[in-house]
Motif scaffolding. Structure first.
Motif, mmCIF file in Angstrom:
data_model
loop_
_atom_site.group_PDB
_atom_site.id
_atom_site.type_symbol
_atom_site.label_atom_id
_atom_site.label_comp_id
_atom_site.label_asym_id
_atom_site.label_seq_id
_atom_site.Cartn_x
_atom_site.Cartn_y
_atom_site.Cartn_z
ATOM 1 N N LYS A 224 36.382 40.100 44.308
ATOM 2 C CA LYS A 224 36.601 39.627 42.943
ATOM 3 C C LYS A 224 35.713 40.407 41.971
ATOM 4 N N GLY A 225 36.210 40.566 40.737
ATOM 5 C CA GLY A 225 35.439 41.269 39.719
ATOM 6 C C GLY A 225 35.576 42.774 39.764
ATOM 7 N N CYS A 226 36.599 43.273 40.462
ATOM 8 C CA CYS A 226 36.785 44.731 40.550
ATOM 9 C C CYS A 226 36.961 45.372 39.181
ATOM 10 N N VAL A 227 37.594 44.655 38.253
ATOM 11 C CA VAL A 227 37.933 45.246 36.962
ATOM 12 C C VAL A 227 36.699 45.750 36.227
ATOM 13 N N PHE A 228 35.543 45.082 36.374
ATOM 14 C CA PHE A 228 34.347 45.601 35.713
ATOM 15 C C PHE A 228 33.362 46.218 36.704
ATOM 16 N N GLY A 229 33.894 46.715 37.824
ATOM 17 C CA GLY A 229 33.095 47.590 38.677
ATOM 18 C C GLY A 229 32.484 46.987 39.909
ATOM 19 N N LEU A 230 32.724 45.691 40.178
ATOM 20 C CA LEU A 230 32.162 45.106 41.386
ATOM 21 C C LEU A 230 32.919 45.613 42.617
ATOM 22 N N GLY A 231 32.261 45.546 43.770
ATOM 23 C CA GLY A 231 32.906 45.944 45.018
ATOM 24 C C GLY A 231 33.152 47.431 45.154
ATOM 25 N N GLN A 232 32.269 48.254 44.582
ATOM 26 C CA GLN A 232 32.433 49.701 44.683
ATOM 27 C C GLN A 232 31.657 50.233 45.890
ATOM 28 N N TYR A 233 32.277 51.143 46.616
ATOM 29 C CA TYR A 233 31.636 51.707 47.799
ATOM 30 C C TYR A 233 32.062 53.156 48.009
ATOM 31 N N LEU B 128 30.322 52.260 55.274
ATOM 32 C CA LEU B 128 30.621 51.997 53.872
ATOM 33 C C LEU B 128 29.336 51.598 53.182
ATOM 34 N N ASP B 129 28.986 52.324 52.144
ATOM 35 C CA ASP B 129 27.806 51.992 51.350
ATOM 36 C C ASP B 129 28.252 51.251 50.094
ATOM 37 N N LEU B 130 28.017 49.938 50.072
ATOM 38 C CA LEU B 130 28.358 49.097 48.929
ATOM 39 C C LEU B 130 27.216 49.148 47.921
ATOM 40 N N PHE B 131 27.477 49.691 46.739
ATOM 41 C CA PHE B 131 26.390 49.799 45.772
ATOM 42 C C PHE B 131 26.621 49.002 44.502
ATOM 43 N N THR B 132 27.710 48.239 44.432
ATOM 44 C CA THR B 132 27.807 47.158 43.449
ATOM 45 C C THR B 132 28.249 45.900 44.204
ATOM 46 N N HIS B 133 27.968 44.738 43.635
ATOM 47 C CA HIS B 133 28.189 43.466 44.332
ATOM 48 C C HIS B 133 29.627 43.323 44.823
ATOM 49 N N ALA B 134 29.780 43.004 46.108
ATOM 50 C CA ALA B 134 31.100 42.701 46.664
ATOM 51 C C ALA B 134 31.217 41.193 46.819
ATOM 52 N N GLN C 257 34.823 32.909 27.980
ATOM 53 C CA GLN C 257 34.778 31.556 28.524
ATOM 54 C C GLN C 257 33.615 30.724 27.967
ATOM 55 N N LYS C 258 32.738 31.375 27.176
ATOM 56 C CA LYS C 258 31.623 30.690 26.524
ATOM 57 C C LYS C 258 30.709 29.977 27.528
ATOM 58 N N GLN C 259 30.408 30.658 28.610
ATOM 59 C CA GLN C 259 29.513 30.073 29.594
ATOM 60 C C GLN C 259 28.916 31.154 30.479
ATOM 61 N N LYS C 260 27.827 30.769 31.153
ATOM 62 C CA LYS C 260 27.176 31.676 32.086
ATOM 63 C C LYS C 260 27.999 31.776 33.352
ATOM 64 N N MET C 261 28.193 32.991 33.846
ATOM 65 C CA MET C 261 28.979 33.224 35.046
ATOM 66 C C MET C 261 28.082 33.797 36.142
ATOM 67 N N ASN C 262 28.056 33.137 37.300
ATOM 68 C CA ASN C 262 27.327 33.672 38.435
ATOM 69 C C ASN C 262 28.218 34.634 39.212
ATOM 70 N N LEU C 263 27.757 35.860 39.364
ATOM 71 C CA LEU C 263 28.538 36.896 40.029
ATOM 72 C C LEU C 263 27.743 37.515 41.170
ATOM 73 N N ASP C 264 27.074 36.643 41.940
ATOM 74 C CA ASP C 264 26.321 37.120 43.088
ATOM 75 C C ASP C 264 27.277 37.771 44.099
ATOM 76 N N GLY C 265 26.732 38.682 44.910
ATOM 77 C CA GLY C 265 27.582 39.334 45.896
ATOM 78 C C GLY C 265 26.793 40.134 46.907
ATOM 79 N N LEU C 266 27.495 40.765 47.807
ATOM 80 C CA LEU C 266 26.902 41.531 48.896
ATOM 81 C C LEU C 266 26.695 42.983 48.514
ATOM 82 N N MET C 267 25.555 43.534 48.921
ATOM 83 C CA MET C 267 25.281 44.955 48.763
ATOM 84 C C MET C 267 24.637 45.462 50.044
#
Length: 307
Positions: free
Chosen positions: A282-291, A168-174, A246-256
């Motif tokens: 988490k965050g699939c709706v805007f494209g995270l976790g794509q492989y 599996l090639d993960l190319f957006t943050h999982a 949410q009016k704040q910075k969101m950290n969306l770090d993940g695995l690639m």
């Protein structure tokens, strides 16, 4: 894939009428623009309440059903939880700068019968979102970009040949969670990935179809997961965004990176195959976790022939 749980990827093609500046990962920005446009078209109360949906019950609001479903208790987990929307935005390939006159594309995956029934409304919402603006330097009265096409790109095949070994090639943050904590590369194992994928599938079919797995089937899935072996070449990649809602910075770090899996049962391969459209974590709706899946056996054969 059964016909009562349709999954379709659509290509959204548009032309910039002004210079457009996007963040590095545009999926979140596109989701916000889409939601704003959809609410203005499909919610009966937002315009009278400063943009806030006051529809009661919320399940009757077309905007809420597509974009912002209320929390719900799912049978398979027996607890109230957030409901994933029936779409995924895939925009990893969009450039950060789109010059006036240039043509660009991204994709949206529609999940389940309801989203497919509302395809025309979704297309019209994208038309409005693109016109009003999807990045910085938003249009002041004119149109920032123009929708050129909204076409079916691909769907999962009904008949697939299961593979026992894949990469599996993960190319957006999982962003995978285990016992409430995000899993980094050091603590990753195939169990985390498959569990997250199966959880997502079960929640989607319960919410957006009349399919339901029996307890015996779920037990068999867990037994299949226990037989998996594999290794990985993953790294933890940092990413943050500002959430206007949410009016704040969101950290969306993940695995690639790459995950290698072996001893895959035909049942588990089916979920891995569908995950190329559904995404994982988490965050699939805007494209995270794509492989994407690659056949390890084919690669090994090619290596032997070229040796």
């Amino acid at each position: 894939m059964t016909s009562n749980f349709p999954i379709s990827r659509y290509t959204v093609k548009f032309q910039a009428l002004e210079n457009i500046q996007l963040p590095k990962y545009a999926g979140s920005t596109l989701r916000g623009a889409f939601g704003h446009a959809l609410k203005s078209m499909a919610c009966l109360t937002a315009s009278r309440n400063k943009g806030t949906c006051r529809c009661e019950p919320a399940e009757r609001c077309l905007y809420r059903q597509i974009f912002d479903a209320p929390k719900k208790q799912l049978d398979y987990q027996n607890r109230v939880q957030d409901i994933a929307p029936p779409f995924v935005i895939e925009a990893y390939a969009l450039p950060e700068q789109i010059a006036k006159g240039a043509v660009a594309t991204f994709h949206i995956v529609l999940i389940g019968n309801f989203a497919h029934q509302q395809q025309m409304m979704i297309q019209l919402a994208w038309q409005r979102a693109l016109a009003e603006g999807i990045g910085q330097n938003l249009s002041k009265g004119g149109e920032q970009s123009k929708l050129l096409a909204f076409n079916l790109c691909d769907q999962p095949r009904l008949n697939i040949t299961p593979l026992s070994s894949v990469r599996l090639d993960l190319f957006t943050h999982a962003r995978l969670q285990y016992r409430g904590n995000f899993v980094d590369a050091e603590h990753f194992n195939p169990f985390h990935f498959i569990q997250a994928l199966v959880r997502r599938y079960l929640s989607l079919i319960e919410t957006y179809s009349d399919l339901k797995l029996s307890k015996e089937e779920i037990i068999q899935i867990q037994n299949d997961i226990a037989q998996l072996t594999g290794h990985h070449q993953l790294e933890w990649v940092n990413w943050s965004r500002y959430s206007n809602r949410q009016k704040q910075k969101m950290n969306l770090d993940g695995l690639m990176g790459a995950v290698y899996l072996e001893n895959i049962s035909p049942r588990l391969f089916y979920y891995l195959y569908l995950g190329q459209w559904l995404h994982v974590g988490k965050g699939c709706v805007f494209g995270l976790g794509q492989y994407v899946l690659q056949d390890i056996q084919t690669e090994k054969t090619s290596e032997k022939l070229s040796a």
